[in-house]
Design an enzyme around this catalytic site. Structure first.
Site, short mmCIF file in Angstrom:
data_model
loop_
_atom_site.label_atom_id
_atom_site.label_comp_id
_atom_site.label_asym_id
_atom_site.label_seq_id
_atom_site.Cartn_x
_atom_site.Cartn_y
_atom_site.Cartn_z
N ARG A 46 4.95 -21.43 8.18
CA ARG A 46 6.34 -21.11 8.51
C ARG A 46 6.70 -21.53 9.93
NH1 ARG A 46 8.40 -16.45 5.17
NH2 ARG A 46 6.82 -16.03 3.60
N LYS A 150 -11.34 -16.18 -0.99
CA LYS A 150 -11.51 -14.79 -1.39
C LYS A 150 -10.54 -13.93 -0.58
CE LYS A 150 -15.06 -13.03 1.75
NZ LYS A 150 -14.34 -11.86 2.26
N HIS A 180 -17.98 -19.17 0.67
CA HIS A 180 -18.71 -19.99 1.64
C HIS A 180 -20.20 -19.68 1.68
CE1 HIS A 180 -17.92 -16.46 4.28
NE2 HIS A 180 -19.05 -16.81 4.85
N LYS A 184 -24.06 -22.47 1.98
CA LYS A 184 -25.14 -22.40 2.95
C LYS A 184 -26.39 -23.09 2.41
CE LYS A 184 -23.36 -18.25 5.19
NZ LYS A 184 -23.11 -18.89 6.50
N GLU A 218 -24.01 -7.08 9.13
CA GLU A 218 -23.17 -7.56 10.22
C GLU A 218 -23.31 -6.60 11.40
OE1 GLU A 218 -19.29 -9.58 8.87
OE2 GLU A 218 -19.56 -7.93 7.46
N ASP A 237 -14.99 -7.06 0.47
CA ASP A 237 -15.18 -8.06 1.51
C ASP A 237 -16.49 -8.82 1.36
OD1 ASP A 237 -14.24 -9.27 3.99
OD2 ASP A 237 -15.90 -8.25 4.97
N HIS A 242 -19.74 -12.42 -2.25
CA HIS A 242 -20.88 -13.08 -1.63
C HIS A 242 -22.22 -12.61 -2.21
CE1 HIS A 242 -18.05 -14.72 1.05
NE2 HIS A 242 -18.04 -13.77 1.96
N LYS A 342 -21.27 -3.04 8.07
CA LYS A 342 -20.85 -3.42 9.41
C LYS A 342 -21.47 -2.47 10.43
CE LYS A 342 -16.58 -5.95 8.64
NZ LYS A 342 -17.13 -7.17 9.30
#
Length: 494
Positions: A46, A150, A180, A184, A218, A237, A242, A342
């Site tokens: 935009r 995703k 992704h 790998k 993570e 997530d 994944h 996380k």
């Protein structure tokens, strides 16, 4: 092998993913000669930018994120263009028609186009319809492909709805659902490790494998993404996409040949073979968690509920651990322990194959366990752990390892995940992209967990900087097992 001449249209070109991942990936492919000289990138968003302003922004992003040379940078940026479009307004997409016509003529692309939806998921069903309104989806003049980031849906029902929306305008062979993790190198090497070595595949079953661990950890919190993350959580997530895809790579049967259909057939079979989760599983084989404030390396880190954009009463999980099983001949009775979270002690994704012990402990009751550790990130590596005699008197067994690191391959040209997947999409190779049947099977498998949480299922607290809730340790301890605490697999050669 270079790609076909083509035009790459990136929706959401002003966003973070474009700056950090997509443009750097395309630049590196160009730098190493994997892109045809006859290509163009049309950024769409935009924002009211022109070609030169867009090029300057991408130039800055590349200088910040990549090793560049002035000559290559100038040459690459000359292929970048921009068109401002209101992506929610079908009529505004008419601006793309003359721009694409000009680019196809200039770069002799024969109409080959792939669209990358680097946008909020709310536009995933809108963009295909708006493209179709102007005939930009048809393959009468060159191929047309569309990449979907995703999350593909929010739950089982919305994934089905989104699938119907996109399939109204693009056929399945045109749709590339990107994950992704599958780009790998170590994930792909897992298939070569299994299916090209005669000493692994005969052991890769319930007779020799005790259990499998898959960890996606993570070390960071939600950072500035609190608002987005609170609507997804660890399940959407990381886990549903994944980690279930990685699980499928570990568990799949050998494909007849290495191509998109055969590979994805076997992945889908694994997804369909996952034992359906019951209410008993919710109580005994599942742990959901949320990190709380704690001191890490001398600095006080916020708890999830204190993060910017997160409601004070949020029940969104930042951690999940699940024991699951695959109901087929190869894996019957072998537990797969999968966890992600996380604010854990390290950023690491790895697979650990725990092999069964010998039938009779000849040397010691505490003989080293045989393990195959496959490190996906960081420092992609594979390590085999087994027992050998400890030097000196007696026959005490000691754990030793045989290690392989990609970084030790002299001159190895290892593509990043996005480089590999973008290259495959331009070549029309969908092998490492998720197919609709596997996506729906994955959502069907996790739907009971989403329902459990929505109905007030327990969320355990864990301190930031730890390996998750105590309940997760108890989950795996029920069968006398412990989670591996990932650390450096091996020292770098000097």
């Amino acid at each position: 092998m270079q790609t076909d001449n083509n035009c790459i249209v990136i929706f959401g070109a002003s966003g973070d993913l474009t700056h950090r991942k997509l443009i750097p990936a395309l630049y590196n492919l160009y730098k190493i000669g994997r892109l045809s000289e006859n290509f163009s990138v049309l950024g769409v968003a935009r924002s009211d930018l022109n070609d030169e302003t867009f090029r300057e922004k991408m130039r800055e992003a590349l200088i910040h994120n990549e090793e560049t040379t002035p000559e290559t940078l100038d040459a690459f940026c000359s292929h970048l263009y921009y068109q401002a479009v209101n992506t929610s307004d079908a009529q505004d997409y008419g601006k793309l028609v003359p721009r694409l016509d000009d680019l196809h003529d200039k770069y002799q692309t024969c109409g080959n186009t792939f669209y990358y939806m680097s946008t909020p998921p709310s536009l995933y069903g809108v963009i295909p319809e708006c493209l179709a309104a102007h005939g930009l989806n048809t393959e009468e003049y060159g191929w047309k492909r569309i990449i979907v980031e995703k999350p593909f849906g929010y739950d089982e029902k919305t994934a089905q709805t989104l699938d119907v929306q996109i399939h109204r305008f693009f056929e399945e062979h045109q749709i590339y659902r990107i994950d992704h993790y599958l780009g790998k190198e170590t994930v792909q090497n897992l298939l070569v490790l299994r299916f090209s070595n005669g000493w692994f595949e005969p052991l890769w079953n319930r007779n020799f494998i005790d259990y499998v661990e898959i960890t996606g950890a993570e070390s960071i919190g939600v950072e500035e993404r609190g608002g987005y993350y609170d609507g997804s959580g660890a399940m959407r997530d990381m886990f549903q996409n994944h980690l279930l895809q990685v699980l499928a790579m570990v568990a799949m049967e050998p494909p007849a040949i290495i191509n998109a259909n055969s590979m994805r057939d076997e992945v889908a079979k694994v997804m369909h073979s996952l034992r359906p989760l019951t209410s008993e599983d919710m109580e005994n084989n599942l742990v959901l968690g949320q990190y709380t404030a704690a001191e890490i390396n001398g600095k006080m880190e916020k708890g999830y509920l204190e993060e910017k954009g997160v409601p004070a009463n949020s029940r969104t999980e930042t951690y999940i651990a699940l024991r699951c099983e695959i109901e087929n001949w190869r894996w019957a009775g072998v537990p797969f322990y999968v966890r992600t979270g996380k604010r854990l002690p390290a950023r690491v994704t790895e697979i650990v194959i725990h092999f069964k012990t010998t039938p009779h402990p000849v040397f010691s009751q505490n003989a080293p366990e045989n393990k195959l550790i496959i490190r996906i990130q960081p420092d992609e590596a594979i390590s085999m752990r087994f027992g050998l005699k400890k030097p000196g008197a007696g026959f005490e067994a000691k754990e030793v390892s045989m290690d392989f690191r990609y970084a030790d391959l002299a001159g190895a040209q290892v593509l990043t995940a996005y480089e590999r997947l973008l290259l495959d999409a331009m070549k029309g190779d969908a092998t490492l992209f998720a197919r609709t049947d596997a996506v729906h099977a994955a959502w069907k498998f996790v739907q009971p967990i989403l329902d459990y949480k929505a109905n007030g299922g327990r969320i355990h607290e864990y301190e930031a900087g730890t390996w998750g809730p105590v309940a997760a340790d108890k989950l795996i301890a029920k069968q006398g097992k412990v989670w591996r605490k990932p650390s450096g697999l091996m020292k770098k050669k000097v």
